[in-house]
Motif scaffolding. Structure first.
Motif, PDB file in Angstrom:
ATOM      1  N   MET A  90       0.820  -1.198   0.000  1.00  0.00           N
ATOM      2  CA  MET A  90       0.000   0.000   0.000  1.00  0.00           C
ATOM      3  C   MET A  90       0.863   1.261   0.000  1.00  0.00           C
ATOM      4  N   SER A  91       1.996   1.203   0.665  1.00  0.00           N
ATOM      5  CA  SER A  91       2.889   2.358   0.703  1.00  0.00           C
ATOM      6  C   SER A  91       3.420   2.683  -0.687  1.00  0.00           C
ATOM      7  N   PHE A  92       3.859   1.659  -1.409  1.00  0.00           N
ATOM      8  CA  PHE A  92       4.351   1.893  -2.760  1.00  0.00           C
ATOM      9  C   PHE A  92       3.217   2.298  -3.700  1.00  0.00           C
ATOM     10  N   GLU A  93       2.036   1.708  -3.513  1.00  0.00           N
ATOM     11  CA  GLU A  93       0.881   2.078  -4.331  1.00  0.00           C
ATOM     12  C   GLU A  93       0.527   3.546  -4.141  1.00  0.00           C
ATOM     13  N   SER A  94       0.698   4.056  -2.940  1.00  0.00           N
ATOM     14  CA  SER A  94       0.342   5.441  -2.650  1.00  0.00           C
ATOM     15  C   SER A  94       1.381   6.434  -3.164  1.00  0.00           C
ATOM     16  N   GLY A  95       2.537   5.924  -3.596  1.00  0.00           N
ATOM     17  CA  GLY A  95       3.563   6.797  -4.156  1.00  0.00           C
ATOM     18  C   GLY A  95       4.804   6.973  -3.308  1.00  0.00           C
ATOM     19  N   TYR A 174       6.914   1.838  -9.612  1.00  0.00           N
ATOM     20  CA  TYR A 174       5.619   2.259 -10.136  1.00  0.00           C
ATOM     21  C   TYR A 174       4.741   1.025 -10.324  1.00  0.00           C
ATOM     22  N   SER A 175       3.543   1.084  -9.801  1.00  0.00           N
ATOM     23  CA  SER A 175       2.618  -0.032  -9.966  1.00  0.00           C
ATOM     24  C   SER A 175       2.044  -0.025 -11.372  1.00  0.00           C
ATOM     25  N   THR A 216      11.344  -6.096 -12.355  1.00  0.00           N
ATOM     26  CA  THR A 216       9.987  -6.364 -11.896  1.00  0.00           C
ATOM     27  C   THR A 216      10.028  -6.634 -10.404  1.00  0.00           C
ATOM     28  N   VAL A 217       9.261  -5.868  -9.635  1.00  0.00           N
ATOM     29  CA  VAL A 217       9.127  -6.104  -8.201  1.00  0.00           C
ATOM     30  C   VAL A 217       7.807  -6.833  -8.025  1.00  0.00           C
TER      31      VAL A 217
END
Length: 229
Positions: A90-95, A174-175, A216-217
């Motif tokens: 969620m942290s990475f999704e939020s930027g 980036y997702s 790819t993460v």
């Protein structure tokens, strides 16, 4: 002097982080909750980096990150007391650019801050003249050309945009959804996995450079990985 916004509703943690940052030569701005963080980010002037806790009243750290990302690419480091995969995703999704789990070493946190600021400065320098250069790959944005160790690389418009997006922010993940919104547009209707196929073709066209740097993460998204100095 770099100015850092520190948002955490726990006064002890907030002051501890601020003290270590000040000792390292940074200026700090404190925010007591998510709403305060958003207001101060847009009101106190230039902020070079944001550190925010996830679990805050008024607005959580993810909301803070999303709001900031609407208008700024400033580095964001998220703190949380929960070491759960969902929180990290969620942290990475939020930027957010980085993620630290409590309890943490304040000195290590400062080193992460310094690394994020160095990375941010590097990408600003790269994009200032609209030419990005990473380990032999040169992207001329206005000319829409890419060369790999001097050899031209033929890319489609979408592949070029993906490469520019990732290369302008090395290390940031980036997702799929973020790339779709940014490159295909928020009104895109179709299979979201078109991003995966475009990235796969891009990696192939970039050859060894793509294998080494275009990562790819899994479960999160994609990034350009650069060697840490």
């Amino acid at each position: 002097m770099k100015r850092i916004l520190v948002a955490d509703d726990e006064a002890r943690i907030r002051r501890l982080v601020c003290d270590f940052l000040k000792n390292a030569g940074f200026e700090t701005v404190e925010a007591v909750d998510g709403k305060d963080a958003i207001e101060k980010f847009f009101s106190v002037g230039s902020i070079d980096l944001v550190i925010c806790d996830i679990m805050m009243p008024e607005a959580d750290g993810w909301e803070v990150s999303k709001k900031i990302r609407e208008s700024s690419s400033v580095p964001i480091l998220v703190l949380t007391a929960r070491s759960q995969e969902f929180d990290e995703l969620m942290s990475f999704e939020s930027g957010a650019d980085d993620y630290v789990t409590k309890p943490f070493s304040p000195s290590v946190l400062v080193k992460r801050v310094e690394a994020l600021l160095k990375r941010s400065h590097s990408r600003q320098s790269n994009t200032g003249d609209e030419i990005i250069s990473i380990d032999g790959l040169v992207i001329d944005i206005p000319a829409h050309t890419v060369t790999n160790n001097g050899a031209p690389v033929e890319l489609t418009a979408k592949e070029h945009k993906i490469l520019v997006k990732l290369a302008a922010n090395p290390g940031r993940i980036y997702s799929r959804e973020q790339l779709l919104d940014s490159i295909w547009g928020v009104d895109f209707v179709g299979d979201p996995r078109t991003v995966d196929s475009h990235v796969a073709r891009l990696r192939t066209k970039l050859g060894h450079w793509g294998e080494v740097h275009l990562k790819t993460v899994y479960g999160v998204g994609y990034k350009i990985e650069v060697e840490k100095s």
